[in-house]
Enzyme design. Sequence first.
Site, PDB file in Angstrom:
ATOM      1  N   SER A 196       0.833  -1.204   0.000  1.00  0.00           N
ATOM      2  CA  SER A 196       0.000   0.000   0.000  1.00  0.00           C
ATOM      3  C   SER A 196       0.874   1.263   0.000  1.00  0.00           C
ATOM      4  O   SER A 196       1.670   1.458  -0.911  1.00  0.00           O
ATOM      5  CB  SER A 196      -0.951  -0.036   1.194  1.00  0.00           C
ATOM      6  OG  SER A 196      -1.930   0.965   1.101  1.00  0.00           O
ATOM      7  N   ASP A 350      -9.891  -3.469  -5.465  1.00  0.00           N
ATOM      8  CA  ASP A 350      -9.032  -2.498  -4.772  1.00  0.00           C
ATOM      9  C   ASP A 350      -8.969  -1.237  -5.615  1.00  0.00           C
ATOM     10  O   ASP A 350      -8.711  -1.299  -6.829  1.00  0.00           O
ATOM     11  CB  ASP A 350      -7.632  -3.095  -4.593  1.00  0.00           C
ATOM     12  CG  ASP A 350      -6.646  -2.149  -3.920  1.00  0.00           C
ATOM     13  OD1 ASP A 350      -7.071  -1.083  -3.425  1.00  0.00           O
ATOM     14  OD2 ASP A 350      -5.451  -2.485  -3.883  1.00  0.00           O
ATOM     15  N   HIS A 380      -8.198  -4.580  -0.907  1.00  0.00           N
ATOM     16  CA  HIS A 380      -7.059  -3.869  -0.347  1.00  0.00           C
ATOM     17  C   HIS A 380      -6.820  -4.280   1.114  1.00  0.00           C
ATOM     18  O   HIS A 380      -7.739  -4.292   1.922  1.00  0.00           O
ATOM     19  CB  HIS A 380      -7.267  -2.354  -0.407  1.00  0.00           C
ATOM     20  CG  HIS A 380      -6.027  -1.578  -0.132  1.00  0.00           C
ATOM     21  ND1 HIS A 380      -5.074  -1.353  -1.092  1.00  0.00           N
ATOM     22  CD2 HIS A 380      -5.552  -0.999   1.003  1.00  0.00           C
ATOM     23  CE1 HIS A 380      -4.077  -0.665  -0.564  1.00  0.00           C
ATOM     24  NE2 HIS A 380      -4.341  -0.439   0.711  1.00  0.00           N
TER      25      HIS A 380
END
Length: 404
Positions: A196, A350, A380
């Site tokens: 991320s 995501d 995610h």
Amino acid sequence: MAVAYTLLVLFSAVFVAGFILLVMGAINFDFSNSEIPPGVNQPVKLRIIHVILISRAVVGKILENIGICSQVSFVRYLQGRKTLGADPKLFIKDLCFEKVPVRIYQPKVPSASQWRGVMFFHGGGWVFGSLETHEKLCRSIARESESVVVSVGYRLAPEHKYPAAYEDCLNATIHFMKNIEHYGVDPARIIICGDSAGGNLAAAVSQTLAGRSDLPRLRAQILIYPGLQALDFNLPSYQQNQRVPLLFRECAAFFALQYLNGNAPNLEEVLEGSHMPIDIKLNYRKWVSPDNIPEKFKVRGYKPHVLLDCTTEVYETVKRFCEPNLCPLLAEDAIVQQLPESFILTCEYDVLRDDGLLYKKRLEDNGVRVTWYHLEDGFHGIINSFNSDWLSFSSGKRGLNNIM
């Protein structure tokens, strides 16, 4: 005594009632504001995790409103409370590299050759996350891949704005590279990894080190659902997954602004795409464009977005979004061509999916070898849930297995 007992009962009743209202409110918010596509495996688990996160945020906001602590501080406190004991297979030590906190995981089993080295940058939107939140993941990487893993506790926004996190990760990595002999690591087998926001930092650090002749060349970069640009929050994946937990489209833009400026007053402009002049958008359209996304990823609920211009005032507050150290997707070809072999993991559900797809194309167009793994039922944050007891997801484990 009777009065004290009565007060205790009343307090308990109020606490239980408050807890029930909190959970009911979180459940209502989840069902009203989130959307879990049919393709997500084990959707009930995802809803439970989301409700827990909502409840935590609500309690933090209440504490902030009554002046006890900030919402961010409360959430960070809860994230940091989970501590693991000693690991029978790893030596674990907390140190500082150039004043940056790091945690080193080193296999106890003797090796006939030098270890692989992995620099790991945690996710959390540059605002949350810590050495503790990714402890299980780093331990697993160190054990399963027989590597020395260095997890970096970089400074967080909004207290520390860009480029603080990037600089901490870069300085810690350079320190490790220059002192590699102390950790039994092969200088030809150093990998940079992040998930991320950590994937963003990993990409940025890899680009910075690409041209350094005074340091060992990186063996690879591993980018786990990275966020790599802030020019266009209306790419197909941002539209399709805008309300899919655990990262809403609005939150992705909010975190980027928190990292950049320490606040988010221009959130609406960023979301609608009126934060960058049209000429700049057109200049980067060769790299940031729905046209570069394979057609099969546009089937599910995507509508082309009209280009909007912006005011000078708004642009002045966000113009650093054009810097590759903040948005690595915008790096020049001359830099991208020098990057090491890359592994990119993306998830279908995501918002950041297309950032990974666009970077994959840029790397491949510049002759960089890319291994791409796409979790068709992933969302995610799924990798960090691989070992979360009854809230784990088989897809997370599958993704982690492919990474290692």
